[in-house]
Enzyme design. Structure first.
Site, PDB file in Angstrom:
ATOM      1  N   SER A   1       0.809  -1.243   0.089  1.00  0.00           N
ATOM      2  CA  SER A   1      -0.104   0.016   0.075  1.00  0.00           C
ATOM      3  C   SER A   1       0.825   1.131   0.013  1.00  0.00           C
ATOM      4  CB  SER A   1      -0.945   0.089   1.211  1.00  0.00           C
ATOM      5  OG  SER A   1      -1.923   0.902   1.009  1.00  0.00           O
TER       6      SER A   1
ATOM      7  N   ASP B   1      -9.473  -4.502  -5.539  1.00  0.00           N
ATOM      8  CA  ASP B   1      -8.908  -3.198  -4.971  1.00  0.00           C
ATOM      9  C   ASP B   1      -8.975  -2.197  -5.813  1.00  0.00           C
ATOM     10  OD1 ASP B   1      -7.005  -1.543  -3.627  1.00  0.00           O
ATOM     11  OD2 ASP B   1      -5.082  -2.817  -4.068  1.00  0.00           O
TER      12      ASP B   1
ATOM     13  N   HIS C   1      -7.709  -5.181  -1.170  1.00  0.00           N
ATOM     14  CA  HIS C   1      -6.644  -4.354  -0.867  1.00  0.00           C
ATOM     15  C   HIS C   1      -5.889  -5.088   0.353  1.00  0.00           C
ATOM     16  CE1 HIS C   1      -3.813  -1.156  -0.769  1.00  0.00           C
ATOM     17  NE2 HIS C   1      -4.104  -0.874   0.568  1.00  0.00           N
TER      18      HIS C   1
END
Length: 308
Positions: A164, A245, A277
């Site tokens: 991320s 995601d 995600h």
């Protein structure tokens, strides 16, 4: 009665809201942190080191069980996710993840504890992570501050990875390595980005707010151009995306630009179907999480000399 200006919301983003008096309220409380430990199951030892006291920058080092005292171990610099405003290298989930990677890959792992928004706005995350990478590199001659790195690390086999926000930071570090370089004898072989954050999504304005010194939607840290991608200081890259995601489109655009940039390395894109995600962190022992981590570890352990 009219509401107090102090309670009037001026801006609202995915992870926080901003009041008219400029106060920032995060939607999630600070995460729990756990101390380093000696894991009796994996044999991995961990300890914390302070890189800088002002600003406060630290890291957690994971040393796998020593199987061959004469063998130096490759090193992974890992950068946690959390939207540039949450999570920690010392949280239970990242501690366990790095512990497992250290054990399964037989790697030293250095997990970065960087400054978070709003206490330290972007670019603190980039500067802190770069400071830790340079600190790691300072051990290449065997006379650094940490004996584990002095005695055990193979600086010809250094990797950078993150998920991320940490994936985004990993890219920026690779760009700096290619542009500025590290100490002689330190070689960044590969970069792993798991569901990285890049521009082109509904969170663009949030990143711009968190980084007051931004240069707009084309800021190269959020939306790197082909010239920057061509200068990445690594030999190979692995990018994970998840089908459900919202960041996947941006990550695939990054992949496409990289393949057309003239960068001399090799890149692989892996998509996890029907997953969202950072799914691999919610249950580290789930079947698909294990499969993903196996791919991650296999990339680290791959013999990179056949690429030369």
């Amino acid at each position: 009665m009219a509401s107090s200006p102090d309670n009037e919301i001026a801006l609202k983003f995915r992870f926080f809201q901003v009041y008219k008096d400029a106060r920032v309220e995060l939607f999630r409380p600070p995460c729990k942190q756990i101390p380093p430990s000696d894991d009796q199951v994996t044999g991995v030892q961990s300890r914390d080191v302070i890189i800088s006291s002002e600003p406060r920058v630290s890291a957690r080092i994971f040393l796998p069980k020593i199987k061959n005292p004469d063998r130096k171990l490759p090193l992974l610099l890992y950068i946690h996710g959390g939207g540039f405003s949450m999570q920690s290298a010392f949280s239970p989930v990242y501690h366990k993840f790095c512990n497992l990677v250290a054990s399964e890959a037989d790697f030293i792992v250095v997990s970065v504890e960087y400054g978070l928004f709003p206490a330290r706005p972007i670019p603190a995350c980039y500067e802190d992570s770069w400071a830790v990478l340079r600190w790691v590199a300072s051990h290449v001659d065997g006379n650094g501050h940490d004996p584990w790195l002095n005695d055990r690390a193979d600086f010809g086999k250094v990797f950078i990875g993150g998920d991320s926000a940490g994936g985004n930071i990993s890219h920026t570090l690779a760009f700096r390595v290619g542009s500025i370089g590290l100490r002689r004898g330190v070689r960044v072989v590969g970069v792993v980005m798991v569901h990285p954050f890049f521009g082109g999504t509904k969170d663009d304005e949030m990143w711009l707010y968190m980084c007051p010194t931004n240069s707009g939607l084309n800021d190269p840290r959020m939306n790197p151009g082909t010239e920057d991608l061509a200068r990445l200081g690594c030999e190979r890259m692995l990018i994970f995306v998840a089908e459900e995601d919202y960041l996947t489109v941006a990550s695939k655009n990054y992949y496409k630009k990289l393949t057309k940039s003239g960068w001399k390395g090799t890149v692989e894109l892996v998509e996890n179907e029907k997953e969202d995600h950072c799914f691999h962190l919610f249950d580290l022992d789930a079947e698909k999480a294990l499969e993903m981590r196996h791919k991650f570890v296999s990339f680290l352990k791959q013999d990179h000399f056949n690429l030369l």
